[in-house]
Design an enzyme around this catalytic site. Structure first.
Site, PDB file in Angstrom:
ATOM      1  N   HIS A 128       7.948   1.633 -10.587  1.00 25.02           N
ATOM      2  CA  HIS A 128       6.758   1.201  -9.849  1.00 25.02           C
ATOM      3  C   HIS A 128       5.505   1.552 -10.625  1.00 25.02           C
ATOM      4  CE1 HIS A 128       7.870   5.277  -8.521  1.00 25.02           C
ATOM      5  NE2 HIS A 128       6.581   5.514  -8.413  1.00 25.02           N
ATOM      6  N   MET A 129       4.473   0.742 -10.422  1.00 20.01           N
ATOM      7  CA  MET A 129       3.178   0.958 -11.051  1.00 20.01           C
ATOM      8  C   MET A 129       2.170   1.257  -9.947  1.00 20.01           C
ATOM      9  SD  MET A 129       1.116  -1.907 -13.257  1.00 20.01           S
ATOM     10  CE  MET A 129       2.177  -1.768 -14.676  1.00 20.01           C
ATOM     11  N   HIS A 130       1.396   2.327 -10.126  1.00 24.55           N
ATOM     12  CA  HIS A 130       0.346   2.671  -9.175  1.00 24.55           C
ATOM     13  C   HIS A 130      -0.952   1.979  -9.592  1.00 24.55           C
ATOM     14  CE1 HIS A 130       2.398   6.391  -7.449  1.00 24.55           C
ATOM     15  NE2 HIS A 130       3.042   6.280  -8.596  1.00 24.55           N
ATOM     16  N   ARG A 188       0.829  -1.209   0.000  1.00 28.73           N
ATOM     17  CA  ARG A 188       0.000   0.000   0.000  1.00 28.73           C
ATOM     18  C   ARG A 188       0.860   1.255   0.000  1.00 28.73           C
ATOM     19  NH1 ARG A 188      -5.095  -1.450   0.077  1.00 28.73           N
ATOM     20  NH2 ARG A 188      -5.655  -3.324   1.242  1.00 28.73           N
ATOM     21  N   ASP A 189       0.436   2.250  -0.800  1.00 21.75           N
ATOM     22  CA  ASP A 189       1.138   3.530  -0.829  1.00 21.75           C
ATOM     23  C   ASP A 189       0.987   4.208   0.535  1.00 21.75           C
ATOM     24  OD1 ASP A 189       2.038   5.618  -3.366  1.00 21.75           O
ATOM     25  OD2 ASP A 189       1.639   6.492  -1.391  1.00 21.75           O
ATOM     26  N   ILE A 190       2.073   4.786   1.032  1.00 21.72           N
ATOM     27  CA  ILE A 190       2.090   5.402   2.354  1.00 21.72           C
ATOM     28  C   ILE A 190       1.230   6.670   2.391  1.00 21.72           C
ATOM     29  CG2 ILE A 190       4.092   6.955   2.085  1.00 21.72           C
ATOM     30  CD1 ILE A 190       5.174   5.749   4.716  1.00 21.72           C
ATOM     31  N   VAL A 216      10.158   8.590  -6.699  1.00 23.01           N
ATOM     32  CA  VAL A 216      11.011   7.496  -6.203  1.00 23.01           C
ATOM     33  C   VAL A 216      11.671   6.821  -7.416  1.00 23.01           C
ATOM     34  CG1 VAL A 216      11.081   5.308  -4.965  1.00 23.01           C
ATOM     35  CG2 VAL A 216       9.569   7.136  -4.165  1.00 23.01           C
TER      36      VAL A 216
HETATM   37  P1  AMP Z   1       5.999   8.521  -7.919  1.00 20.32           P
HETATM   38  O1  AMP Z   1       5.624   9.981  -7.860  1.00 20.32           O
HETATM   39  O2  AMP Z   1       5.376   7.819  -9.086  1.00 20.32           O
HETATM   40  O3  AMP Z   1       7.497   8.318  -7.842  1.00 20.32           O
HETATM   41  O4  AMP Z   1       5.346   7.862  -6.640  1.00 20.32           O
HETATM   42  C1  AMP Z   1       6.049   7.465  -5.505  1.00 20.32           C
HETATM   43  C2  AMP Z   1       5.038   6.975  -4.510  1.00 20.32           C
HETATM   44  O5  AMP Z   1       5.732   6.270  -3.491  1.00 20.32           O
HETATM   45  C3  AMP Z   1       4.245   8.088  -3.825  1.00 20.32           C
HETATM   46  O6  AMP Z   1       2.850   7.887  -4.069  1.00 20.32           O
HETATM   47  C4  AMP Z   1       4.596   7.910  -2.343  1.00 20.32           C
HETATM   48  O7  AMP Z   1       3.512   8.171  -1.469  1.00 20.32           O
HETATM   49  C5  AMP Z   1       5.029   6.472  -2.288  1.00 20.32           C
HETATM   50  N1  AMP Z   1       5.961   6.121  -1.215  1.00 20.32           N
HETATM   51  C6  AMP Z   1       7.119   6.737  -0.880  1.00 20.32           C
HETATM   52  N2  AMP Z   1       7.712   6.127   0.162  1.00 20.32           N
HETATM   53  C7  AMP Z   1       6.904   5.079   0.498  1.00 20.32           C
HETATM   54  C8  AMP Z   1       6.968   4.051   1.498  1.00 20.32           C
HETATM   55  N3  AMP Z   1       7.975   3.972   2.370  1.00 20.32           N
HETATM   56  N4  AMP Z   1       5.956   3.152   1.555  1.00 20.32           N
HETATM   57  C9  AMP Z   1       4.927   3.216   0.678  1.00 20.32           C
HETATM   58  N5  AMP Z   1       4.826   4.144  -0.299  1.00 20.32           N
HETATM   59  C10 AMP Z   1       5.796   5.072  -0.385  1.00 20.32           C
END
Ligand code: AMP
Ligand code: ZN
Length: 114
Positions: free
Chosen positions: A100-102, A29-31, A96
């Protein structure tokens, strides 16, 4: 990649709410969820972005989509609809630097893509 937050999640050094994992991918799950369901599906291997994906690694994307589709069913959002997003690079909104895929769903998402 010890300084990569997602590699640290893969290694279990940073806790995450894991929803699925296998040899190649992990989903958690996204934080900072932007929708009732907001799960990230990532390769366990450190690949910085879509731009860095080699031809040999391209099948990972299909696998990530299959995992996302199954998670959408598990979350009960498959029928209502959902969105898969991969941001790539600075102008693509990637924060990040680990591919990664949302998976987003559980409410009516914005009509505009960006
Ligand atoms: P992006 O903008 O596509 O790089 O999205 C990065 C996502 O990673 C964001 O939605 C953040 O909320 C999520 N994120 C960052 N650190 C963590 C973590 N430790 N656990 C879960 N999600 C994270
Ligand atoms: Zn990484």
């Amino acid at each position: 990649m010890t300084d990569c937050v997602f590699c640290q999640i893969v290694a279990g050094k940073i806790p995450s709410e894991t929803r699925y994992q296998d040899e190649d991918v992990i989903a958690f799950r996204d934080i900072n969820p932007l929708a009732p369901t907001h799960i990230l599906i990532i390769p366990k291997k450190h690949i910085p972005s879509l731009t860095h994906l080699t031809d040999a690694e391209a099948s990972l994307i299909g696998h990530m989509v299959r995992v996302a589709n199954q998670l959408a069913k598990d979350e009960g959002i498959a029928e209502g609809g959902y969105r898969l997003v991969i941001n790539s690079g600075e102008q693509g909104g990637q924060i990040v630097p680990h591919l990664h895929m949302h998976l987003l769903g559980g409410r009516r998402l914005a009509d505009r893509l960006c």
